[in-house]
Design a protein around this motif. Sequence first.
Motif, PDB file in Angstrom:
ATOM      1  N   ARG A   1      -0.832   7.720   6.076  1.00 41.03           N
ATOM      2  CA  ARG A   1       0.332   6.832   6.143  1.00 41.03           C
ATOM      3  C   ARG A   1       0.169   5.690   5.155  1.00 41.03           C
ATOM      4  O   ARG A   1       1.130   5.245   4.536  1.00 41.03           O
ATOM      5  N   MET A   2      -1.063   5.233   4.989  1.00 39.17           N
ATOM      6  CA  MET A   2      -1.365   4.130   4.084  1.00 39.17           C
ATOM      7  C   MET A   2      -0.986   4.487   2.642  1.00 39.17           C
ATOM      8  O   MET A   2      -0.387   3.686   1.935  1.00 39.17           O
TER       9      MET A   2
ATOM     10  N   GLU B   1     -16.804  13.802   5.710  1.00 44.20           N
ATOM     11  CA  GLU B   1     -15.897  13.102   4.808  1.00 44.20           C
ATOM     12  C   GLU B   1     -14.520  12.892   5.454  1.00 44.20           C
ATOM     13  O   GLU B   1     -13.940  11.811   5.355  1.00 44.20           O
ATOM     14  N   ALA B   2     -14.017  13.896   6.120  1.00 40.00           N
ATOM     15  CA  ALA B   2     -12.711  13.774   6.782  1.00 40.00           C
ATOM     16  C   ALA B   2     -12.737  12.694   7.854  1.00 40.00           C
ATOM     17  O   ALA B   2     -11.803  11.896   7.968  1.00 40.00           O
ATOM     18  N   LEU B   3     -13.801  12.633   8.644  1.00 43.36           N
ATOM     19  CA  LEU B   3     -13.917  11.598   9.673  1.00 43.36           C
ATOM     20  C   LEU B   3     -13.985  10.203   9.059  1.00 43.36           C
ATOM     21  O   LEU B   3     -13.382   9.262   9.578  1.00 43.36           O
ATOM     22  N   CYS B   4     -14.688  10.082   7.961  1.00 43.56           N
ATOM     23  CA  CYS B   4     -14.775   8.788   7.283  1.00 43.56           C
ATOM     24  C   CYS B   4     -13.396   8.359   6.780  1.00 43.56           C
ATOM     25  O   CYS B   4     -12.992   7.212   6.966  1.00 43.56           O
TER      26      CYS B   4
ATOM     27  N   PHE C   1     -10.101   0.532  -1.796  1.00 44.73           N
ATOM     28  CA  PHE C   1      -9.734  -0.875  -1.876  1.00 44.73           C
ATOM     29  C   PHE C   1      -9.657  -1.391  -0.444  1.00 44.73           C
ATOM     30  O   PHE C   1      -8.905  -0.836   0.369  1.00 44.73           O
ATOM     31  N   MET C   2     -10.438  -2.412  -0.135  1.00 45.80           N
ATOM     32  CA  MET C   2     -10.449  -2.998   1.195  1.00 45.80           C
ATOM     33  C   MET C   2      -9.972  -4.448   1.094  1.00 45.80           C
ATOM     34  O   MET C   2      -9.828  -4.972  -0.006  1.00 45.80           O
TER      35      MET C   2
ATOM     36  N   GLU D   1      -8.589   4.966   7.404  1.00 46.39           N
ATOM     37  CA  GLU D   1      -7.139   4.925   7.571  1.00 46.39           C
ATOM     38  C   GLU D   1      -6.738   4.078   8.779  1.00 46.39           C
ATOM     39  O   GLU D   1      -5.732   3.377   8.741  1.00 46.39           O
ATOM     40  N   HIS D   2      -7.526   4.114   9.846  1.00 40.61           N
ATOM     41  CA  HIS D   2      -7.119   3.488  11.106  1.00 40.61           C
ATOM     42  C   HIS D   2      -7.855   2.201  11.461  1.00 40.61           C
ATOM     43  O   HIS D   2      -7.461   1.524  12.407  1.00 40.61           O
ATOM     44  N   GLN D   3      -8.882   1.826  10.730  1.00 40.07           N
ATOM     45  CA  GLN D   3      -9.659   0.638  11.091  1.00 40.07           C
ATOM     46  C   GLN D   3      -8.975  -0.663  10.715  1.00 40.07           C
ATOM     47  O   GLN D   3      -9.281  -1.709  11.256  1.00 40.07           O
TER      48      GLN D   3
END
Length: 125
Positions: A51-52, A65-68, A111-112, A73-75
């Motif tokens: 969504r991001m 990798e998918a879990l990361c 990018f965080m 995405e959700h954190q």
Amino acid sequence: MLSNSDRQALYDSLQTPDAAREEIERLRLASPMKSVGKSALTNMVTYLWSRMMGKHLVCESRTCEALCFMHLEHQGKALEIYPQVQMLRVERHSVNGHRTTEPITCDALVFMVDRIVFLECKYER
């Protein structure tokens, strides 16, 4: 996904040097640099809707990798994720003296809110 002006504001807040901005932008625009799964015999190609980013992110694994990527995405701290970013060319020397130069591709450029990171996902052993 960040607008160009938001990304520039992030660079400014992080005091990112111009040369680093240019290189990060080059890597960001070239993502994904490789097709996932070509040389990874045991990995599965996974498509995760972001969504991001407003598009599917392609990763090489349905676990690590998918879990990361899902966590990022959700954190709430990640602003953009660019998968399969080719970094530098690395020179390697084998035990018999052969020398090869290969490009290194990291799992993502992220990018965080407070930093820009290159991400490589590995299982803890």
